[in-house]
Design a protein around this motif. Structure first.
Motif, PDB file in Angstrom:
ATOM      1  N   LEU A  45      52.307   9.524  14.441  1.00 26.27           N
ATOM      2  CA  LEU A  45      52.104   9.379  13.007  1.00 26.27           C
ATOM      3  C   LEU A  45      52.239   7.909  12.699  1.00 26.27           C
ATOM      4  O   LEU A  45      53.268   7.297  12.995  1.00 26.27           O
ATOM      5  N   GLN A  46      51.173   7.325  12.151  1.00 23.57           N
ATOM      6  CA  GLN A  46      51.222   5.947  11.668  1.00 23.57           C
ATOM      7  C   GLN A  46      51.260   6.010  10.147  1.00 23.57           C
ATOM      8  O   GLN A  46      50.239   6.236   9.508  1.00 23.57           O
ATOM      9  N   PRO A  47      52.475   5.875   9.568  1.00 18.43           N
ATOM     10  CA  PRO A  47      52.563   5.953   8.108  1.00 18.43           C
ATOM     11  C   PRO A  47      51.774   4.830   7.450  1.00 18.43           C
ATOM     12  O   PRO A  47      51.754   3.701   7.940  1.00 18.43           O
ATOM     13  N   HIS A  53      46.974   6.171   2.925  1.00 16.69           N
ATOM     14  CA  HIS A  53      47.011   7.401   3.711  1.00 16.69           C
ATOM     15  C   HIS A  53      47.675   7.166   5.065  1.00 16.69           C
ATOM     16  O   HIS A  53      47.619   6.078   5.628  1.00 16.69           O
ATOM     17  N   ASP A  54      48.292   8.233   5.597  1.00 14.75           N
ATOM     18  CA  ASP A  54      48.858   8.222   6.932  1.00 14.75           C
ATOM     19  C   ASP A  54      47.757   8.514   7.945  1.00 14.75           C
ATOM     20  O   ASP A  54      46.748   9.153   7.623  1.00 14.75           O
ATOM     21  N   LEU A  55      47.964   8.074   9.187  1.00 12.75           N
ATOM     22  CA  LEU A  55      47.052   8.375  10.285  1.00 12.75           C
ATOM     23  C   LEU A  55      47.783   9.183  11.346  1.00 12.75           C
ATOM     24  O   LEU A  55      48.949   8.907  11.650  1.00 12.75           O
ATOM     25  N   VAL A  69      42.802  10.651   9.491  1.00 12.03           N
ATOM     26  CA  VAL A  69      43.495  10.355   8.243  1.00 12.03           C
ATOM     27  C   VAL A  69      44.096  11.654   7.726  1.00 12.03           C
ATOM     28  O   VAL A  69      43.550  12.742   7.941  1.00 12.03           O
ATOM     29  N   ASP A  70      45.245  11.573   7.075  1.00 13.26           N
ATOM     30  CA  ASP A  70      46.010  12.778   6.728  1.00 13.26           C
ATOM     31  C   ASP A  70      45.208  13.827   5.956  1.00 13.26           C
ATOM     32  O   ASP A  70      45.375  15.015   6.182  1.00 13.26           O
ATOM     33  N   ASP A  71      44.331  13.411   5.063  1.00  9.34           N
ATOM     34  CA  ASP A  71      43.553  14.382   4.287  1.00  9.34           C
ATOM     35  C   ASP A  71      42.630  15.234   5.155  1.00  9.34           C
ATOM     36  O   ASP A  71      42.229  16.324   4.761  1.00  9.34           O
ATOM     37  N   PHE A  72      42.292  14.750   6.351  1.00 13.06           N
ATOM     38  CA  PHE A  72      41.356  15.476   7.215  1.00 13.06           C
ATOM     39  C   PHE A  72      41.977  15.817   8.566  1.00 13.06           C
ATOM     40  O   PHE A  72      41.267  15.995   9.551  1.00 13.06           O
ATOM     41  N   ALA A  73      43.303  15.943   8.609  1.00 13.94           N
ATOM     42  CA  ALA A  73      43.983  16.221   9.872  1.00 13.94           C
ATOM     43  C   ALA A  73      44.420  17.672  10.007  1.00 13.94           C
ATOM     44  O   ALA A  73      44.983  18.048  11.021  1.00 13.94           O
TER      45      ALA A  73
END
Length: 138
Positions: A45-47, A53-55, A69-73
């Protein structure tokens, strides 16, 4: 029509001040490793910095496979068609014949209507390569 000097100066100063405000730096990367069939898998997790957004990063033996990206993870399907004949392939890509998928994701965990964690699970074909990796949010 030009703005009065004092108003324009104040506007320029406000804009300059806003661009110079300190930006909260992103927290350090958090990673967890799991070994499956003599291969080292890593989920990180890369905040993101404030209001970013987080990665989520999936790697095998140091090779990045996906950055999400968090929205598509949450629900991911990556498909690869293995070419016929000689080719350079990851060992797990050859398990199912002509096509293989990496499926899974990092799903949110909520408490009191607030996201408090993400739990990641990924399969490479039939092999569970990332199992229940949990990232907590403070």
């Amino acid at each position: 029509m030009s703005l009065p000097f004092t108003f324009r100066s104040a506007l320029l100063l406000a804009t300059a001040a806003a661009t110079c405000l300190p930006v909260q730096a992103a927290a350090p990367r958090q990673c967890q490793q799991q070994t499956v069939q003599n291969m080292n898998f890593e989920m990180c997790l890369q905040p993101g910095a404030a209001f970013r957004h987080d990665l989520y990063l999936l790697s095998m033996n140091g090779q990045l496979l996906a950055a999400l990206v968090d929205d598509f993870a949450e629900s991911v399907v990556l498909e690869h068609t293995v070419p016929e004949g000689p080719s350079i392939e990851f060992p797990l890509s050859r398990q199912a014949g002509g096509k293989v998928q990496i499926t899974g994701g990092c799903v949110p965990v909520s408490k009191d209507d607030t996201e408090v964690a993400r739990v990641c699970n990924f399969h490479w074909g039939k092999v569970h390569v990332i199992k229940d990796v949990r990232f907590e949010f403070n």
